[in-house]
Every structure is written in structure tokens, then in C-alpha cells.
Write an enzyme that holds these catalytic residues in place. Structure first.
Site, short mmCIF file in Angstrom:
data_model
loop_
_atom_site.label_atom_id
_atom_site.label_comp_id
_atom_site.label_asym_id
_atom_site.label_seq_id
_atom_site.Cartn_x
_atom_site.Cartn_y
_atom_site.Cartn_z
N HIS A 1 -18.27 -9.44 -10.10
CA HIS A 1 -19.63 -10.00 -10.05
C HIS A 1 -19.74 -11.19 -11.01
O HIS A 1 -20.28 -12.24 -10.66
CB HIS A 1 -20.67 -8.94 -10.45
N LYS B 1 -31.75 5.61 -3.92
CA LYS B 1 -30.33 5.50 -4.28
C LYS B 1 -30.15 6.00 -5.71
O LYS B 1 -30.73 5.45 -6.64
CB LYS B 1 -29.92 4.01 -4.19
N ARG C 1 -15.42 -9.96 -0.33
CA ARG C 1 -14.08 -9.47 -0.67
C ARG C 1 -13.19 -9.29 0.54
O ARG C 1 -11.97 -9.36 0.44
CB ARG C 1 -14.18 -8.11 -1.38
N SER D 1 -18.12 -1.52 -7.59
CA SER D 1 -18.90 -0.69 -8.50
C SER D 1 -18.63 0.78 -8.22
O SER D 1 -18.58 1.59 -9.14
CB SER D 1 -20.40 -0.99 -8.33
#
Ligand code: ADP
Length: 146
Positions: free
Chosen positions: A17, A41, A90, A127
Site C-alpha cells: 500500500h 466486516k 497485483r 492484508s
């Protein structure tokens, strides 16, 4: 003023990030990192911890601001007067996901999404990988900005 938001969960904010933000700095006058807070979440790190950590990384970079938000991302962008949304890619999986979101967000508010490709050395970092390692008591410092 060219203002971009960089939205994400950042649970936690990784070297991948940080690399995206640093590389995007020459493109914008200001980048607002938006830490998304989603009641549904379950996060490992609290919103405050995430914001604190990111602010430390960019404490010497006046162009970078860090805020939390719990609205729709395009509404957060409007609040910040941002006309660009920054995201990192990615893989082809990321690409498909980002493509759909970019299109939807463009329809919703006219915001332009700017994608940067991950540096190869950070491609495998996510993450969720960092959270997994952390929950098994492993050292996660190699994945976090200094
Ligand atoms: P979200 O939950 O919105 O996907 P993330 O915090 O996982 O939020 O990611 C925010 C943005 O950073 C996304 O565009 C994601 O593709 C990108 N990103 C995540 N990990 C990396 C990495 N290692 N290198 C570059 N970009 C990344």
C-alpha cells in the site's frame, strides 16, 4: 487542485500500500488515504490504530492525509473534493475486480480511477496474509512500513 483518494480497508496498511501511495505522489497535489470502516466486516486492527499507523508512515509528507469513512466510497471522494481514485493492481483477479468498480464508480459520480501495478517484490503481500501470520504469533514487521 488534483486530489485523489486511496480507499481501502488497510487492515493493516502494508509495504505494498505504501509503495502505491509513494509512486502516485508525483501525479497528484494531494492524496487522501481513506480507511473504510465497515460495521459488517470484522477488523483485526481498530480504525484508530490503522489511521495512527498510516499517519506515522507519512508524517513527513504534507501531500498525504489520512481519514476514516463509513459511507459509499464515491461519497467520501465528493466530501474530499477528489476527482480521482487511486488503486493498486497485483494480479488479473485484482484487475477484474478493479475494472468493475471503476466502471460503477464512474457511472455513479464521474470519478476517474487511476490504477498502478504493484512492484513485483510486493505482489504476494496482502492484508489478509499479514492478519493470518499475526494471529499465529508470527513476526509481521517485514510486511509493514517502517
Ligand atoms: P479493499 O478491501 O478495498 O480491497 P485493501 O486494503 O485490501 O482494500 O486494498 C486497497 C488497495 O490496495 C486495493 O486497490 C488493492 O488492490 C491494493 N493493494 C493491496 N495490497 C497491495 C500490494 N501488496 N501492492 C499493491 N497494491 C496493493
Amino acid at each position: 487542485m488534483r486530489i485523489a483518494i486511496f480507499p481501502g480497508s488497510f487492515d493493516p496498511f502494508t509495504v505494498g500500500h505504501a509503495d502505491i501511495v509513494r509512486r502516485a505522489l508525483p501525479l497528484f497535489d494531494s492524496i487522501v488515504i481513506g480507511v473504510g470502516v465497515n460495521a459488517q466486516k470484522k477488523a483485526l486492527f481498530s480504525a484508530e490504530e490503522r489511521v495512527e499507523a498510516i499517519r506515522k508512515v507519512f508524517r513527513d509528507e504534507p501531500k498525504v492525509k489520512v481519514r476514516t469513512y463509513s459511507t459509499l466510497t464515491v461519497d467520501f471522494a465528493k466530501e474530499e473534493n477528489a476527482t480521482f481514485m487511486l488503486r493498486g493492481v497485483r494480479s488479473t483477479t485484482d484487475f477484474e475486480y478493479e475494472k468493475a468498480f471503476a466502471e460503477a464508480n464512474k457511472q455513479l459520480s464521474g470519478i476517474e480511477t487511476v490504477l498502478l501495478f504493484t512492484a513485483p517484490e510486493y505482489e504476494y503481500i496482502s492484508s489478509s496474509l499479514v492478519r493470518d501470520l499475526y494471529s499465529y504469533g508470527k513476526d509481521i514487521t517485514p510486511y509493514l512500513p517502517k
